[in-house]
Structure formats: structure tokens, C-alpha cells
Design an enzyme around this catalytic site. Structure first.
Site, PDB file in Angstrom:
ATOM      1  N   GLU A 133      25.343  35.684  28.267  1.00 21.85           N
ATOM      2  CA  GLU A 133      24.786  36.703  29.172  1.00 21.85           C
ATOM      3  C   GLU A 133      24.675  38.020  28.401  1.00 21.85           C
ATOM      4  OE1 GLU A 133      27.288  37.944  32.506  1.00 21.85           O
ATOM      5  OE2 GLU A 133      25.486  38.354  33.669  1.00 21.85           O
ATOM      6  N   GLU A 175      32.125  35.172  42.147  1.00 25.56           N
ATOM      7  CA  GLU A 175      30.726  35.533  41.888  1.00 25.56           C
ATOM      8  C   GLU A 175      30.715  36.065  40.462  1.00 25.56           C
ATOM      9  OE1 GLU A 175      27.673  36.826  41.083  1.00 25.56           O
ATOM     10  OE2 GLU A 175      27.958  38.611  42.313  1.00 25.56           O
ATOM     11  N   LEU A 176      30.201  35.236  39.531  1.00 26.41           N
ATOM     12  CA  LEU A 176      30.345  35.565  38.114  1.00 26.41           C
ATOM     13  C   LEU A 176      28.991  35.947  37.511  1.00 26.41           C
ATOM     14  CD1 LEU A 176      32.894  32.706  37.355  1.00 26.41           C
ATOM     15  CD2 LEU A 176      33.355  35.034  38.124  1.00 26.41           C
ATOM     16  N   GLY A 184      32.830  39.348  38.844  1.00 29.26           N
ATOM     17  CA  GLY A 184      33.051  39.854  37.490  1.00 29.26           C
ATOM     18  C   GLY A 184      32.741  38.799  36.454  1.00 29.26           C
ATOM     19  N   SER A 185      33.482  38.852  35.353  1.00 33.89           N
ATOM     20  CA  SER A 185      33.196  37.970  34.212  1.00 33.89           C
ATOM     21  C   SER A 185      33.797  36.576  34.423  1.00 33.89           C
ATOM     22  CB  SER A 185      33.787  38.592  32.952  1.00 33.89           C
ATOM     23  OG  SER A 185      35.188  38.708  33.104  1.00 33.89           O
ATOM     24  N   TRP A 236      32.555  47.198  38.372  1.00 35.95           N
ATOM     25  CA  TRP A 236      32.029  48.560  38.331  1.00 35.95           C
ATOM     26  C   TRP A 236      30.513  48.643  38.460  1.00 35.95           C
ATOM     27  CZ3 TRP A 236      28.753  47.762  34.467  1.00 35.95           C
ATOM     28  CH2 TRP A 236      29.072  46.767  33.550  1.00 35.95           C
ATOM     29  N   ASN A 237      29.802  47.495  38.372  1.00 34.14           N
ATOM     30  CA  ASN A 237      28.335  47.647  38.250  1.00 34.14           C
ATOM     31  C   ASN A 237      27.652  48.060  39.558  1.00 34.14           C
ATOM     32  OD1 ASN A 237      28.809  45.074  39.261  1.00 34.14           O
ATOM     33  ND2 ASN A 237      27.089  44.142  38.192  1.00 34.14           N
ATOM     34  N   LYS A 296      41.314  45.682  44.943  1.00 35.01           N
ATOM     35  CA  LYS A 296      41.574  46.134  43.576  1.00 35.01           C
ATOM     36  C   LYS A 296      40.222  46.278  42.881  1.00 35.01           C
ATOM     37  CE  LYS A 296      42.075  44.931  39.041  1.00 35.01           C
ATOM     38  NZ  LYS A 296      41.364  46.159  38.666  1.00 35.01           N
ATOM     39  N   HIS A 297      39.853  47.524  42.625  1.00 37.70           N
ATOM     40  CA  HIS A 297      38.546  47.764  41.996  1.00 37.70           C
ATOM     41  C   HIS A 297      38.715  47.808  40.481  1.00 37.70           C
ATOM     42  CE1 HIS A 297      34.384  48.605  42.238  1.00 37.70           C
ATOM     43  NE2 HIS A 297      34.395  49.064  43.469  1.00 37.70           N
ATOM     44  N   CYS A 329      24.379  40.964  37.656  1.00 40.05           N
ATOM     45  CA  CYS A 329      24.567  39.534  37.443  1.00 40.05           C
ATOM     46  C   CYS A 329      23.254  38.783  37.649  1.00 40.05           C
ATOM     47  CB  CYS A 329      25.646  39.012  38.379  1.00 40.05           C
ATOM     48  SG  CYS A 329      25.437  39.556  40.067  1.00 40.05           S
TER      49      CYS A 329
HETATM   50  P1  NDP Z   1      35.682  42.030  34.262  1.00 43.99           P
HETATM   51  O1  NDP Z   1      35.391  40.691  34.766  1.00 43.99           O
HETATM   52  O2  NDP Z   1      36.803  42.194  33.304  1.00 43.99           O
HETATM   53  O3  NDP Z   1      35.958  43.036  35.481  1.00 43.99           O
HETATM   54  C1  NDP Z   1      35.649  42.749  36.823  1.00 43.99           C
HETATM   55  C2  NDP Z   1      36.872  42.989  37.701  1.00 43.99           C
HETATM   56  O4  NDP Z   1      37.848  41.982  37.410  1.00 43.99           O
HETATM   57  C3  NDP Z   1      37.575  44.322  37.440  1.00 43.99           C
HETATM   58  O5  NDP Z   1      38.131  44.808  38.638  1.00 43.99           O
HETATM   59  C4  NDP Z   1      38.675  43.927  36.468  1.00 43.99           C
HETATM   60  O6  NDP Z   1      39.727  44.831  36.463  1.00 43.99           O
HETATM   61  C5  NDP Z   1      39.087  42.608  37.072  1.00 43.99           C
HETATM   62  N1  NDP Z   1      39.814  41.700  36.197  1.00 43.99           N
HETATM   63  C6  NDP Z   1      39.527  41.359  34.928  1.00 43.99           C
HETATM   64  N2  NDP Z   1      40.404  40.432  34.489  1.00 43.99           N
HETATM   65  C7  NDP Z   1      41.249  40.185  35.511  1.00 43.99           C
HETATM   66  C8  NDP Z   1      42.386  39.337  35.682  1.00 43.99           C
HETATM   67  N3  NDP Z   1      42.819  38.547  34.707  1.00 43.99           N
HETATM   68  N4  NDP Z   1      43.025  39.357  36.860  1.00 43.99           N
HETATM   69  C9  NDP Z   1      42.620  40.154  37.859  1.00 43.99           C
HETATM   70  N5  NDP Z   1      41.561  40.976  37.765  1.00 43.99           N
HETATM   71  C10 NDP Z   1      40.882  40.984  36.613  1.00 43.99           C
HETATM   72  O7  NDP Z   1      34.366  42.614  33.689  1.00 43.99           O
HETATM   73  P2  NDP Z   1      34.167  43.681  32.517  1.00 43.99           P
HETATM   74  O8  NDP Z   1      34.152  45.007  33.111  1.00 43.99           O
HETATM   75  O9  NDP Z   1      35.107  43.447  31.382  1.00 43.99           O
HETATM   76  O10 NDP Z   1      32.715  43.229  32.030  1.00 43.99           O
HETATM   77  C11 NDP Z   1      32.598  42.158  31.103  1.00 43.99           C
HETATM   78  C12 NDP Z   1      31.449  41.248  31.442  1.00 43.99           C
HETATM   79  O11 NDP Z   1      31.647  40.680  32.735  1.00 43.99           O
HETATM   80  C13 NDP Z   1      30.087  41.904  31.551  1.00 43.99           C
HETATM   81  O12 NDP Z   1      29.538  42.124  30.303  1.00 43.99           O
HETATM   82  C14 NDP Z   1      29.363  40.902  32.399  1.00 43.99           C
HETATM   83  O13 NDP Z   1      28.928  39.827  31.600  1.00 43.99           O
HETATM   84  C15 NDP Z   1      30.416  40.413  33.360  1.00 43.99           C
HETATM   85  N6  NDP Z   1      30.356  41.116  34.657  1.00 43.99           N
HETATM   86  C16 NDP Z   1      29.692  40.534  35.675  1.00 43.99           C
HETATM   87  C17 NDP Z   1      29.561  41.185  36.876  1.00 43.99           C
HETATM   88  C18 NDP Z   1      28.826  40.572  38.018  1.00 43.99           C
HETATM   89  O14 NDP Z   1      28.246  41.296  38.825  1.00 43.99           O
HETATM   90  N7  NDP Z   1      28.873  39.255  38.155  1.00 43.99           N
HETATM   91  C19 NDP Z   1      30.097  42.520  37.084  1.00 43.99           C
HETATM   92  C20 NDP Z   1      30.817  43.058  35.959  1.00 43.99           C
HETATM   93  C21 NDP Z   1      30.927  42.362  34.793  1.00 43.99           C
HETATM   94  P3  NDP Z   1      39.904  45.932  35.325  1.00 43.99           P
HETATM   95  O15 NDP Z   1      38.738  46.822  35.335  1.00 43.99           O
HETATM   96  O16 NDP Z   1      41.145  46.590  35.777  1.00 43.99           O
HETATM   97  O17 NDP Z   1      40.064  45.162  34.037  1.00 43.99           O
END
Ligand code: NDP
Length: 456
Positions: free
Chosen positions: A361, A230-231, A208-209, A132-133, A156-157, A264
Site C-alpha cells: 500500500e 478496517e485495514l 489502521g495498519s 489519524w487520517n 484510544k485515538h 484506505c
Molecule cells: P497504525 O496502524 O499504527 O495506527 C492506527 C491506530 O492503531 C493508532 O491509534 C495507533 O496508535 C494504533 N495502534 C498501532 N499499533 C497498535 C497496537 N499494537 N495495539 C493497539 N493500538 C495500536 O498506523 P500508522 O499511523 O503507523 O500508519 C501506518 C500505515 O497504516 C499507513 O501507512 C497505512 O498504510 C496504514 N493506515 C491505514 C489506515 C486506514 O484508514 N485503514 C489509517 C492509518 C494508517 P498510536 O498512534 O498510538 O501508535
């Protein structure tokens, strides 16, 4: 969860709800993507490029509407939202203009045959899991090169991005990308795993995370599917010397507070030589206090709310934990009362390796400042985390900064700038920041069949 729900983080009001897929629909989505792939892979590359060029143009025509959608969804201030829409348009245009040349067949030294050549071909339907960021930019980074290559995409967003993800699909289809070559899904995490198990799917890219990345990569590995991750990051900003401390501090504050610190590759750790440290901390505190925090729809707002109250509470807890463990909080760190997910920008010092904040982080408007006595100590501290996304070194003497930048264990090292992202530059990290590269010609190199053809 039975729906993708968007709660405006400024007002607390529920804006949109989109029903999730049923499990029975998942297999059908994968079949449709396989069908879309067969059409799209045989569409001439010039036509695929033209669709991306049209996508860029539509992003620009609908910029105000697109920007407003993410201000509502995740609280990005208006001018930053407009900047993100333009960056996404620039990425689509870059691949439209440069992509076809990068896919031309390469003639190799025949080495005993009449001909040896390498073709760059798509591999099949891919899944993109996006955060979402930066709702538009993250999707463009994955979608533009892969559509240009001829791969089909199931996107899948994040759960809060139901409306922006719908807009993106609409724009791509309006630009003549076939419905089945780009499918937006409101899928659960289990359904992503189900899709990965489907034989048609060839790979997955997730931003994501670490938790999400490792879960998706494990499922991909089990099913022999390629993954790109890309974490997170805890990027260092190393200050060796400066001719203008006020300007350096302004740049540091802007970089850290952009997108309410939810990036990130934001500089999260400021590592400053001891003779500059007191002035830097005082200047940064002043800048953070001066920054306009408020309604992201107002034109003067520099820092909006965090993406949700729970995201805000996580960062506030991390700050409280750091203070409880002995760190000094110079300003900010408290959640604002009221409906919005606001957090006052915070500056922390005195962080030691035993504290959680040293290695975690902090995904919000929080700067950690460290004092060191030499450039070598700065480098050692910079590398003493598990992440490795990017880092920057600041000095009036680039020959002093260059060896420090070269010593950073990161995917992207900068001197006298931080985090510059352009369509033609590679983006990605090492260590726990993930693997693989996006953007530029490298973005075409992840989900490609580098196919040899020899005529003997
Ligand atoms: P998430 O990693 O949970 O979300 C990112 C994406 O991954 C979303 O679309 C989420 O879906 C999806 N997702 C999460 N778990 C799974 C899974 N097991 N299988 C498939 N898809 C999955 O991030 P959060 O929003 O919970 O943020 C938590 C932390 O992640 C932040 O505080 C930050 O540290 C990090 N982050 C890093 C980002 C970056 O740019 N590298 C961006 C966002 C977060 P859904 O929303 O449906 O759960």
C-alpha cells in the site's frame, strides 16, 4: 513514549502534549466503562438517539473550530477538513433518525411456541482504536451505532490526535452522553492489550495498519473478545472507455490526491486499457503538476503535507525503491525542503509483480498506472493483491462495467464513481483489508446481542 504529542506537519512546531495513562489507571477505566454501560444500556433508545442528534448539531455549530484542529494535527486542507466534520455530523444524525427503527424487536414465526422474538441488545464496553487520517469520521463510524445500541466506549485515538479526540469527548458529553459511557484515553498499545484482558471489555474495533490490526486481533482472540478490523487497501480504478478523457483524468487525480492520498479506499492503482493508456498517463501527469500543494490552512490548497515527516519519508522511500527496481517516475516523488512534511504528487508506471510497489500500500500522493489489453486482464490484475477494500470500473456502457465490478474481490465495488461514503451504505473489506462492516444498518450488527426469547 510518555505523552500524546502533536507536531504540526506543516510547521514542525509542537502544538499539544497530553500525558499518557499510568498502568494503574487502566483497570479503573475499564471499571468506569462497565458502570457507564449499566446506565447507558437502560437509557431509553429515544434518549440515546436524541443525544446523537445533539452531537450532530454541535459538530455543525463548532465546525470551523473542529476543522482547524485537524488541519493543525495532521495537515488536512481546510475545505476537506470541513467536509469531514460534516460527514461525521451526518453519521450521528443518520443513526439518530434511523437507528431506533433498526433496533425494534423482530417477531419470528413462533415454530411451535406461543411466541418467538429477537431483541437487539448491546453487549457491553468496547474499545475503539482509531487512526489519524480521518480523525472525526473514523470515530463517528464506530461511535454512533454503538452508542445508539447502548454499548459504552473507551476511545484510544492515534498519538497525534490528542486535541481532536478531546474535542470529540467534550461534544458527546455536552450532548448528554454520560462521562463513563464514552471515555477518551491516552493509552499506549500495551495498555490497549491490558484493557482487552479486563473481563468487563467485550470487543474492539480498529482502523489502521495490518500490523496494528493483527496485534489487536490476536490479543482479542486470546481473550475471546470480538474484533472488527478496517485495514489498508490498494484499490483499483479500472478504465475501460470514456467519452471525456479530461474529465476522467480530473476525477482520478482528485480521488487519488484527496487527503494527500492517505485514505484506505483511495484509488491507488489505475488500470487502463491500452488504447487509452497514453492519453490517461499524460493527462494524469498534467493534473498532478497543476495541483496546488502547500499550506493546508490556505483556502486554495488541494494537497497539504503528509501526517508527519516519518510518514512522508516512508512513501518517498517506497517511490525510490520502485524506481530502483525498474519503474518509471513521470513526475513528483521528491520531498520538499523545509519544515513541512510535503511530498510532490507522483505518477509511477512500469510496475511489475516482482516490485514491492505491486503488492504494497502506498499511503500518500502516488498514482500507479498499469496498461492492460482487455477488461478480463484488468480484472485479473485488480484482484492480484492481498487487499480487498474497494474498487471502481469506469465505462460509458454500464452493462460492460457490471460484470467486471461483480468480479472484483472487494467489500465495495463502484461503477463510474470511486469511494462514495454515505452514512447509510456499508463500509468494509475482505482479505487483508480486514473484516466486519461499519455504517448503515450493518454498523449496528457487529457488537449486538441478537437475543432470542421464546414463550412455549
Ligand atoms: P497504525 O496502524 O499504527 O495506527 C492506527 C491506530 O492503531 C493508532 O491509534 C495507533 O496508535 C494504533 N495502534 C498501532 N499499533 C497498535 C497496537 N499494537 N495495539 C493497539 N493500538 C495500536 O498506523 P500508522 O499511523 O503507523 O500508519 C501506518 C500505515 O497504516 C499507513 O501507512 C497505512 O498504510 C496504514 N493506515 C491505514 C489506515 C486506514 O484508514 N485503514 C489509517 C492509518 C494508517 P498510536 O498512534 O498510538 O501508535
Amino acid at each position: 513514549m510518555s505523552a500524546y504529542v502533536t507536531t504540526n506537519p506543516t510547521t514542525g512546531i509542537t502544538e499539544h502534549e497530553f500525558p499518557e495513562l499510568t498502568d494503574d489507571q487502566v483497570s479503573d477505566i475499564a471499571d468506569r466503562s462497565a458502570e457507564g454501560f449499566q446506565t447507558w444500556r437502560h437509557t431509553p433508545v429515544a434518549e440515546r438517539a436524541a443525544a446523537l442528534a445533539r452531537t450532530a448539531a454541535i459538530y455543525e455549530q463548532r465546525a470551523a473550530e473542529l476543522a482547524a484542529a485537524i488541519t493543525t494535527e495532521m495537515g488536512k486542507p481546510k475545505s476537506q477538513a470541513a467536509g469531514e466534520v460534516q460527514l461525521a455530523a451526518d453519521i450521528y444524525r443518520w443513526y439518530a433518525e434511523h437507528g431506533p427503527d433498526l433496533l425494534t424487536t423482530e417477531q419470528l414465526d413462533p415454530q411451535g411456541a406461543q411466541e418467538s422474538l429477537v431483541q437487539k441488545l448491546p453487549i457491553g464496553p468496547l474499545i475503539g482504536v482509531m487512526p489519524w487520517n480521518y480523525p472525526y469520521y473514523q470515530v463517528a463510524r464506530f461511535t454512533a451505532p454503538n452508542l445508539l445500541l447502548g454499548n459504552s466506549i473507551i476511545l484510544k485515538h492515534a498519538h497525534i490526535c490528542g486535541a481532536s479526540s478531546k474535542l470529540m469527548a467534550e461534544i458527546l458529553h455536552d450532548a448528554a452522553v454520560p462521562e463513563n459511557a464514552y471515555i477518551n484515553v491516552y493509552a499506549t498499545n500495551d495498555q490497549v492489550a491490558q484493557l482487552l484482558r479486563h473481563p468487563a471489555i467485550q470487543g474492539i474495533s480498529l482502523t489502521g495498519s495490518e500490523r496494528a490490526g493483527s496485534s489487536v486481533a490476536a490479543e482479542a482472540g486470546k481473550n475471546l473478545k470480538k474484533s472488527v478490523l478496517e485495514l489498508g487497501g490498494s484499490d483499483p480504478f479500472i478504465l475501460l472507455d470514456t467519452a471525456d478523457m479530461s474529465e476522467t483524468v480530473r476525477i482520478a487525480a482528485r480521488a487519488r490526491l484527496s487527503n494527500a492520498g492517505q485514505a484506505c479506499n483511495s484509488p491507488k492503482r489505475f488500470i487502463v486499457l491500452d488504447d487509452l493508456y497514453d492519453d490517461f498517463v499524460a493527462g494524469l501527469v498534467e493534473e498532478f503538476q497543476r495541483t496546488v500543494v502547500g499550506d493546508p490552512a490556505e483556502p486554495d490548497t488541494e494537497v497539504g503535507p503528509l501526517s508527519s515527516k516519518s510518514a512522508r519519508d516512508t512513501v518517498a522511500d517506497q517511490i525510490n525503491t520502485a524506481v530502483r527496481q525498474g519503474a518509471t517516475l513521470h513526475t513528483g516523488g521528491s520531498a520538499r525542503n523545509g519544515t513541512g512534511a510535503f511530498l510532490e504528487p507522483a505518477v509511477l508506471t512500469g510496475i511489475t509483480p516482482e516490485m514491492d510497489a505491486y503488492s504494497d500500500e502506498l499511503f500518500g500522493p502516488v498514482a500507479m498506472v498499469y496498461k492492460v489489453s482487455s477488461a478480463e486482464d484488468a480484472l485479473a490484475l485488480a484482484n492480484d493483491v492481498d487487499f480487498g477494500l474497494s474498487g471502481s470500473v469506469w465505462s460509458t456502457d454500464t452493462s460492460r462495467a457490471a460484470p467486471i465490478a461483480d468480479g472484483l474481490d472487494v467489500g465495495m465495488a463502484y461503477i463510474n464513481e470511486h469511494g462514495t461514503t454515505l452514512p447509510g451504505l456499508p463500509f468494509g473489506g475482505v482479505n487483508r483489508s480486514g473484516y466486519g462492516r461499519e455504517l448503515g444498518r450493518w454498523g449496528l450488527g457487529e457488537f449486538v446481542n441478537t437475543k432470542l426469547r421464546r414463550i412455549s
